[in-house]
Motif scaffolding. Sequence first.
Motif, PDB file in Angstrom:
ATOM      1  N   UNK A   1      44.289   3.462 110.065  1.00 49.22           N
ATOM      2  CA  UNK A   1      45.746   3.380 110.178  1.00 49.22           C
ATOM      3  C   UNK A   1      46.211   3.071 111.601  1.00 49.22           C
ATOM      4  N   UNK A   2      45.391   2.354 112.349  1.00 42.07           N
ATOM      5  CA  UNK A   2      45.794   1.920 113.677  1.00 42.07           C
ATOM      6  C   UNK A   2      45.842   3.026 114.714  1.00 42.07           C
ATOM      7  N   UNK A   3      45.427   4.225 114.353  1.00 48.24           N
ATOM      8  CA  UNK A   3      45.428   5.340 115.304  1.00 48.24           C
ATOM      9  C   UNK A   3      44.103   5.419 116.040  1.00 48.24           C
TER      10      UNK A   3
ATOM     11  N   UNK B   1      41.276  12.170 104.315  1.00 46.52           N
ATOM     12  CA  UNK B   1      40.197  11.310 104.813  1.00 46.52           C
ATOM     13  C   UNK B   1      39.170  11.026 103.723  1.00 46.52           C
ATOM     14  N   UNK B   2      38.768   9.768 103.638  1.00 43.25           N
ATOM     15  CA  UNK B   2      37.781   9.320 102.658  1.00 43.25           C
ATOM     16  C   UNK B   2      36.425   9.137 103.338  1.00 43.25           C
TER      17      UNK B   2
ATOM     18  N   UNK C   1      40.899   7.352 107.449  1.00 41.31           N
ATOM     19  CA  UNK C   1      42.155   8.003 107.090  1.00 41.31           C
ATOM     20  C   UNK C   1      42.846   7.226 105.984  1.00 41.31           C
ATOM     21  N   UNK C   2      43.370   7.937 104.994  1.00 38.25           N
ATOM     22  CA  UNK C   2      44.087   7.309 103.883  1.00 38.25           C
ATOM     23  C   UNK C   2      45.384   8.077 103.633  1.00 38.25           C
ATOM     24  N   UNK C   3      46.243   7.473 102.817  1.00 38.20           N
ATOM     25  CA  UNK C   3      47.497   8.117 102.429  1.00 38.20           C
ATOM     26  C   UNK C   3      47.569   8.201 100.915  1.00 38.20           C
TER      27      UNK C   3
ATOM     28  N   UNK D   1      43.484   3.959  93.747  1.00 38.96           N
ATOM     29  CA  UNK D   1      44.265   4.829  94.621  1.00 38.96           C
ATOM     30  C   UNK D   1      43.334   5.828  95.285  1.00 38.96           C
ATOM     31  N   UNK D   2      43.612   6.122  96.548  1.00 42.15           N
ATOM     32  CA  UNK D   2      42.742   6.997  97.331  1.00 42.15           C
ATOM     33  C   UNK D   2      42.523   8.348  96.667  1.00 42.15           C
TER      34      UNK D   2
END
Length: 217
Positions: free
Chosen positions: A35-37, A73-74, A94-96, A131-132
């Motif tokens: 996620x760009x973090x 987190x996956x 990281x996922x949402x 979906x995550x």
Amino acid sequence: MSSEKITAEIRTEFGKGAARRIRREHKIPAVVYGHGNDPIHLTLPGHETMMAIKHGGANALLEIDVDGTSHLALTKQVQVDPVRRVLEHVDFVAVKRGEKVTVDVPVHIVGEAASETLVVTENTTLQVEAEATHIPEQFEVSIEGAEAGTQFLAGQVELPSGTTLLTDPETLVVNVTAAQTAEAAEAELEQAEAEAGIEKDEPEAAEGEAAEGGDSE
């Protein structure tokens, strides 16, 4: 797939020495990317993490709590000690919730094929988008009663709602063929030896057999 809750600590020490100290305390070094973090370097409780990943399978989903902030987190890569079979390091992405992710899901064969057949699993995983929080743990392929010549393709595997197949639908997953007889296997071996120029030794004469033209008592 439900997420397993794990409480983690921020990791401030790095390098092999630091990793060894973490493992001696029965903890596991880990990193969360995505996620760009900036990557989040963590220390996870060893037993809890091992059980969560074992329960969740290849695509275990963890809800990691860090100083009161929850990170979904996956699991992406797990390093395991080849001798002691303990976790050495885990990479997460990281996922949402509601986010679609691309994952490889294991294929599980169930049932028994017809007699005198050989079942060959050509592909052990299928790549899908899901979906995550709803990643299938595995896909079942029933071979019950399948006759020789039966093939199961990726497009024939039943997927749960919301899961999209990314693997080519024509990809062969399971192949049921006729079992090879002992005679056919021996003939194939002899042909391979002949092509390789391997010559078998002739059987030796029976011990004690008199040579032709030898002296008699």
